[in-house]
Design a protein around this motif. Structure first.
Motif, PDB file in Angstrom:
ATOM      1  N   ALA A  87       5.182  -9.277   7.939  1.00  0.00           N
ATOM      2  CA  ALA A  87       5.484  -9.856   6.692  1.00  0.00           C
ATOM      3  C   ALA A  87       7.145 -10.626   6.622  1.00  0.00           C
ATOM      4  O   ALA A  87       7.187 -10.742   5.177  1.00  0.00           O
ATOM      5  CB  ALA A  87       4.947  -9.590   5.571  1.00  0.00           C
ATOM      6  N   ARG A 110       8.017 -15.461   7.491  1.00  0.00           N
ATOM      7  CA  ARG A 110       6.433 -16.221   6.613  1.00  0.00           C
ATOM      8  C   ARG A 110       6.039 -17.365   8.190  1.00  0.00           C
ATOM      9  O   ARG A 110       7.034 -18.282   8.503  1.00  0.00           O
ATOM     10  CB  ARG A 110       7.159 -17.534   5.112  1.00  0.00           C
ATOM     11  CG  ARG A 110       5.749 -18.459   4.501  1.00  0.00           C
ATOM     12  CD  ARG A 110       5.901 -18.531   3.700  1.00  0.00           C
ATOM     13  NE  ARG A 110       5.887 -17.290   2.671  1.00  0.00           N
ATOM     14  CZ  ARG A 110       4.486 -16.504   2.633  1.00  0.00           C
ATOM     15  NH1 ARG A 110       3.792 -17.225   3.047  1.00  0.00           N
ATOM     16  NH2 ARG A 110       4.593 -15.795   1.602  1.00  0.00           N
ATOM     17  N   SER A 167      -1.991 -16.753   9.844  1.00  0.00           N
ATOM     18  CA  SER A 167      -2.364 -15.715   8.400  1.00  0.00           C
ATOM     19  C   SER A 167      -2.580 -14.557   9.439  1.00  0.00           C
ATOM     20  O   SER A 167      -3.421 -14.566  10.445  1.00  0.00           O
ATOM     21  CB  SER A 167      -2.585 -15.743   7.376  1.00  0.00           C
ATOM     22  OG  SER A 167      -4.424 -16.052   8.197  1.00  0.00           O
ATOM     23  N   TRP A 219      -3.058  -9.917   3.577  1.00  0.00           N
ATOM     24  CA  TRP A 219      -1.893  -9.928   4.385  1.00  0.00           C
ATOM     25  C   TRP A 219      -0.172 -10.693   3.960  1.00  0.00           C
ATOM     26  O   TRP A 219       0.272 -10.798   3.051  1.00  0.00           O
ATOM     27  CB  TRP A 219      -1.434  -9.036   5.048  1.00  0.00           C
ATOM     28  CG  TRP A 219       0.171  -8.273   5.595  1.00  0.00           C
ATOM     29  CD1 TRP A 219       0.252  -8.760   6.673  1.00  0.00           C
ATOM     30  CD2 TRP A 219       0.848  -7.648   5.026  1.00  0.00           C
ATOM     31  NE1 TRP A 219       1.693  -7.673   6.824  1.00  0.00           N
ATOM     32  CE2 TRP A 219       1.639  -7.152   6.144  1.00  0.00           C
ATOM     33  CE3 TRP A 219       0.355  -6.854   3.417  1.00  0.00           C
ATOM     34  CZ2 TRP A 219       3.071  -5.930   5.509  1.00  0.00           C
ATOM     35  CZ3 TRP A 219       1.929  -5.871   3.602  1.00  0.00           C
ATOM     36  CH2 TRP A 219       2.619  -6.404   4.499  1.00  0.00           C
ATOM     37  N   THR A 220       0.097 -11.901   5.219  1.00  0.00           N
ATOM     38  CA  THR A 220       0.968 -12.621   4.752  1.00  0.00           C
ATOM     39  C   THR A 220       0.438 -13.423   4.295  1.00  0.00           C
ATOM     40  O   THR A 220       1.534 -14.327   3.691  1.00  0.00           O
ATOM     41  CB  THR A 220       0.886 -13.219   6.848  1.00  0.00           C
ATOM     42  OG1 THR A 220      -0.425 -13.974   7.190  1.00  0.00           O
ATOM     43  CG2 THR A 220       1.631 -12.042   7.231  1.00  0.00           C
ATOM     44  N   GLU A 248       5.161 -11.910  -2.085  1.00  0.00           N
ATOM     45  CA  GLU A 248       5.330 -10.717  -1.813  1.00  0.00           C
ATOM     46  C   GLU A 248       5.080  -9.838  -3.215  1.00  0.00           C
ATOM     47  O   GLU A 248       4.361  -8.938  -2.374  1.00  0.00           O
ATOM     48  CB  GLU A 248       6.832 -10.563  -1.435  1.00  0.00           C
ATOM     49  CG  GLU A 248       7.732  -9.264  -1.763  1.00  0.00           C
ATOM     50  CD  GLU A 248       7.680  -8.734  -0.216  1.00  0.00           C
ATOM     51  OE1 GLU A 248       7.018  -9.385   0.345  1.00  0.00           O
ATOM     52  OE2 GLU A 248       7.215  -7.152  -0.377  1.00  0.00           O
ATOM     53  N   ARG A 306       1.872  -8.275  -2.509  1.00  0.00           N
ATOM     54  CA  ARG A 306       2.306  -7.580  -1.102  1.00  0.00           C
ATOM     55  C   ARG A 306       2.475  -6.553  -1.172  1.00  0.00           C
ATOM     56  O   ARG A 306       1.991  -5.200   0.191  1.00  0.00           O
ATOM     57  CB  ARG A 306       2.504  -7.856   0.055  1.00  0.00           C
ATOM     58  CG  ARG A 306       2.067  -8.817   0.763  1.00  0.00           C
ATOM     59  CD  ARG A 306       2.748  -9.678   1.987  1.00  0.00           C
ATOM     60  NE  ARG A 306       4.330 -10.001   1.660  1.00  0.00           N
ATOM     61  CZ  ARG A 306       4.864 -11.505   1.745  1.00  0.00           C
ATOM     62  NH1 ARG A 306       3.813 -11.475   2.672  1.00  0.00           N
ATOM     63  NH2 ARG A 306       5.513 -11.975   1.881  1.00  0.00           N
TER      64      ARG A 306
END
Lengths: 340, 564
Positions: free
Chosen positions: B358, B361, B366, B374-375, B379, B382
């Motif tokens: 990550a 982007r 994903s 997650w991705t 942020e 995350r």
């Protein structure tokens, strides 16, 4: 193989084909970047001119009175009749914005107005002197480069004692004030040894001492910036490759290493072209040289504002041109910068 | 070669073809009044069409020995020998002018990595032409024609255009060829290649070795220097193994490779990873595992710890054209498993790793971590999951703050929020150090003063500090000497077994991947061209590109050897 963009750049074999065959797109991009820089330069010029104009307004005292006093060379109270003539002549009763636009319009036509003191166009006043100043500045920068390149090439990356001596000399010279250095050079070489004329004049012979006065501190300054890059470049594998082809040490330094080390000094040269003008004021006084520095000092003292404004604009133009040249020099020295 | 040199060649050497005689070469350095010997007696003879290989770790004295043959040992070097002669000339009596005559014309030198070994600011043609110019070869137009001929002779297509390009504008294979062309420009009788394939992609390595083999066949005497026995296996007639400045083994290549007499040689051969070393350690010692008390309980989750679905990433090139770096890549990574991603520079494997971390982007697709989004998250959301995935890069030095010492690097990785008291953090750091086999002595040192292997251990300790479920290893062992690489690979194997870690292992080296990984993705131009269990892919490669990669493998890592 570090995971950077460069090594991960996709299909590197394709990139050369683009670089080789994409002539039109490269020319287009070059034209676009030149245009962008020219616009940037115009913005700088406009900013300098505006600041100079604003400074005129901010000066204390009535401007018409100032003009009359400058002309007469003495300060006194003026009658309304006297003032009316001046106000009429310079349009001082117009709104500020109109005065500003008139001023900008004049600039666009290349008209810097008339000197209050000398009753003639500012262009003529500056034009008579600017040649001498540019000759001085240009010679100083060339001399500084010669001194710096010789010194760094001979001392960088040598034995510790030599290296220490090399950077010590740079630190000391970079800090020398122009007025002190100029007087010492004059005392030793002009008055003492009689090698150079005491009064500078415009000849080549008279140019050397004043130019050295400006060049020595600049060389020290540029040398400091170059030395670190020079010593880093000396440790690079391509230096060993060149030596293993049979190249001598000095040749490697001049043909390979120097090019990797001069970019900071090139940047400084662009700055120096403008900055040496302020040094020129001192140097022109010490060596009794003609030049724009002296004109500027006289004009500021006398509050001859059109001349001051004119010089500010001309110096700003010199900066803009110098920085355009620096940009060009950058891509010539390091072609990798062109693509990034 | 000029006629004066031929005249001075001794008659016996002319008959036997001996070009170079080195007898009891000793090299030392004096610095600040103290002298230190780094080469203790190296002897060999080299004849035309012969290849002598000098193998050893960094610091073994192999490169210094080679450089003393051209008088470029460095400042403060003292070179002594009972005999050091080149085509009958005594090198020990050489002046600066003699050396410059010999360099390039009689001895050609090829260094590692043309990206930095050729002047990065000049077109490669100019660099090759410089060798000719320095020795007064022909006039300008003759030299230009010769440069193109040389480039063509080392297999560079379209030499007229390539000669005008800088090393960074050429692919890794082409610029390494250009470097070789610059060393061969004056047709020197002796060619020294110092780590000529290190840090290159496997297929490029194979091309370079092919080229050197052809040079040898044309009657050149070749000195090949490498840390990796498997690189020299194909070319060497004679192998000298160096360690700590001493020659520990010296013999015909067959004997050294198949029946090594010295323990050190045996360990070097055993250290080469490959399919045949799967499931066992490369070193003779099992890395001691220190049980850890402070370890966080693994986050319970039954499914794949990492799951990537149809990842796509496009970049814009400098000239504005779009380029798809990663094109529809999917994979899963189970707990305790190693997934290898293998491919060359530009294949998109590192971009895939950055997306998984990550840090980049994806344009679409994903990644799920421990079954959770997650991705696709911003942020800020995350961050709580960040500790479950960490990374070790190829060059840890550039990912350490050079002003921090090891203690600070590791304490920072442990985190202030995780452990509030300084004493507890220091205790955790000590535990991490023990885990990666380092002594507390390194704590106060800067990463700059550590060896490559120690640095990589610190990088692993830092990656383990938050007790992650997944560790991304991006070319983590690619820059290390084989013997050090073996130690790090063994450490990774042990840590995985003890801590139940999952590895996403990115590498261009199929040998390393086939040693460590359970499953593998083969990537080319952003696309996964083949995937499956390592043993299947390795034994029955379906895609031509995979077959090409396997063919490029060194003999020692491709085939089982006798070292048992």
């Amino acid at each position: 193989m570090t995971p950077t963009l460069q090594t991960e750049s996709p299909t590197p074999a394709v990139a050369p084909a683009v670089a080789g065959g994409g002539g039109t797109s490269r020319a287009l991009r070059a034209a676009r970047s030149i245009a962008a820089k020219a616009v940037g330069g115009l913005v700088v010029l406009w900013g300098a001119a505006t600041a100079a104009f604003a400074a005129q307004l901010a000066l204390p005292g009535d401007r018409a009175t100032v003009i009359l006093n400058v002309r007469a060379g003495q300060a006194m109270k003026r009658t309304p009749e006297e003032l009316a003539g001046v106000i009429e002549q310079y349009g001082l009763d117009h709104p500020v914005i109109l005065q500003y636009l008139t001023f900008l319009g004049g600039l666009a036509r290349g008209d810097l107005g008339n000197s209050y003191q000398q009753y003639r166009p500012v262009w003529d006043v500056i034009g008579e002197q600017i040649g001498a100043t540019f000759a001085l500045t240009f010679t100083a920068i060339v001399l500084a480069w010669v001194l710096m390149v010789v010194w760094v090439t001979l001392t960088a990356g040598r034995r510790p004692q030599v290296r220490a001596l090399g950077s010590l000399a740079e630190t000391v010279t970079a800090g020398l004030p122009h007025y002190w250095l100029g007087i010492i050079l004059m005392l030793v070489f002009a008055l003492g040894l009689g090698w150079f004329p005491v009064i500078g004049g415009t000849g080549l012979h008279g140019l050397l001492l004043p130019a050295l006065t400006l060049a020595i501190p600049l060389a020290g300054f540029m040398g400091q910036a170059t030395r670190a890059a020079f010593e880093t470049a000396l440790t690079q594998p391509f230096v060993i490759s060149a030596r293993m082809r049979g190249m001598g040490d000095l040749a490697v330094r001049l043909r390979h290493v120097l090019r990797h080390a001069v970019l900071p000094a090139v940047t400084l040269s662009g700055w120096a072209l403008g900055a040496t003008v302020s040094g020129a004021v001192v140097v022109e006084t010490i060596f009794t040289r003609p030049g724009i520095g002296k004109v500027l000092v006289t004009a500021v003292n006398a509050q001859d504002l059109p001349v001051v404004t004119g010089i500010v604009v001309v110096i700003a133009a010199a900066y803009v041109v110098a920085n355009l040249l620096v940009d060009v020099a950058y891509t010539l020295i390091d072609p990798r910068l062109r693509t990034s | 070669m000029t006629s004066t040199i031929l005249e001075s060649t001794t008659e016996t050497d002319q008959r036997s073809g001996t070009r170079l005689r080195v007898d009891n070469l000793r090299v030392g350095f004096t610095k600040g009044g103290r002298s230190k010997r780094v080469v203790h007696g190296l002897s060999f003879e080299l004849a035309a069409g012969e290849c002598v290989a000098i193998v050893g770790e960094s610091g073994s004295g192999k490169s210094v020995s080679a450089r003393s043959l051209v008088g470029l040992t460095g400042a403060g070097a003292v070179v002594e020998a009972d005999e050091l002669s080149l085509d009958g000339e005594n090198l020990l009596a050489f002046t600066g002018r003699d050396w410059r005559r010999v360099r390039g014309s009689q001895v050609g030198f090829i260094l590692q990595d043309a990206l930095v070994s050729l002047d990065p600011l000049r077109p490669v043609g100019q660099e090759i032409g410089e060798a000719l110019r320095l020795h007064g070869w022909g006039d300008k137009s003759a030299r230009e024609a010769k440069v193109l001929e040389l480039l063509a002779s080392v297999g560079v297509p379209d030499p007229a255009n390539r000669a005008r390009q800088r090393p960074d504008e050429l692919s890794g294979g082409l610029r390494q060829r250009a470097l070789i062309a610059s060393a061969l420009a004056l047709d020197p009788g002796i060619v020294v290649a110092d780590e000529p394939t290190t840090a290159l992609d496997v297929t490029v390595q194979a091309q370079v070795l092919d080229l050197l083999e052809e040079t040898k066949r044309r009657g050149k005497a070749l000195i090949l220097i490498s840390h990796d026995l498997s690189v020299v296996a194909r070319l060497a007639d004679r192998i000298l193994v160096m360690s700590g400045g001493h020659v520990v083994e010296d013999g015909p290549a067959d004997q050294v490779l198949n029946d090594p007499q010295h323990e050190y040689t045996r360990s070097l051969i055993a250290a080469v990873p490959g399919a045949h070393t799967r499931g066992r350690l490369l070193g003779s010692q099992v890395p001691p595992f220190v049980s850890v008390t402070s370890r966080r309980e693994p986050t319970p989750f039954a499914g794949p710890v990492l799951e990537a679905c149809e990842l796509v990433k496009r970049f814009r090139r400098p000239d504005g054209t779009a380029h798809t770096a990663v094109d529809g890549v999917s994979f899963t990574l189970e707990r305790g498993e190693t997934l290898g991603i293998v491919g060359e520079s530009g294949s998109g494997k590192s971009t895939t790793a950055r997306i998984a971390l990550a840090l980049e982007r994806a344009d679409s697709g994903s990644v799920r971590l421990l079954g959770r989004d997650w991705t696709s998250l911003p942020e800020r959301r995350r961050r709580p999951l960040r500790r479950e995935i960490s990374v070790v890069y190829q060059d840890p030095l550039s990912s350490f703050d050079p002003r921090w010492d090891v203690a600070r690097i590791l304490e920072d990785a442990v985190g202030r929020t995780e452990l509030r008291s300084g004493a507890a953090r220091r205790e955790r750091v000590a535990e991490l150090l023990a885990l990666v086999g380092l002594t507390p002595e390194v704590l106060g040192r800067s990463p700059l003063t550590l060896s490559g292997g120690q640095r990589q251990r610190v990088a692993i300790a830092r990656a383990l500090a938050p007790w992650p479920a997944v560790v991304v290893l991006d070319e983590a062992v690619s820059a290390l000497d084989v013997s050090i690489q073996a130690q790090i690979l063994d450490l990774l194997t042990t840590l995985q077994a003890e801590l139940g870690l999952s590895y996403l292992f990115i590498s261009h080296d199929l040998g390393v991947v086939s040693h460590l990984a359970d499953r593998v993705l083969v990537m080319k131009d952003g696309v996964v061209v083949e995937h499956g269990a390592v043993t299947d892919v390795f034994e029955n490669p379906a895609h031509p590109y995979t077959r090409e990669l396997i063919a490029a493998l060194h003999p020692l890592s491709a085939a089982p050897t006798t070292e048992g």
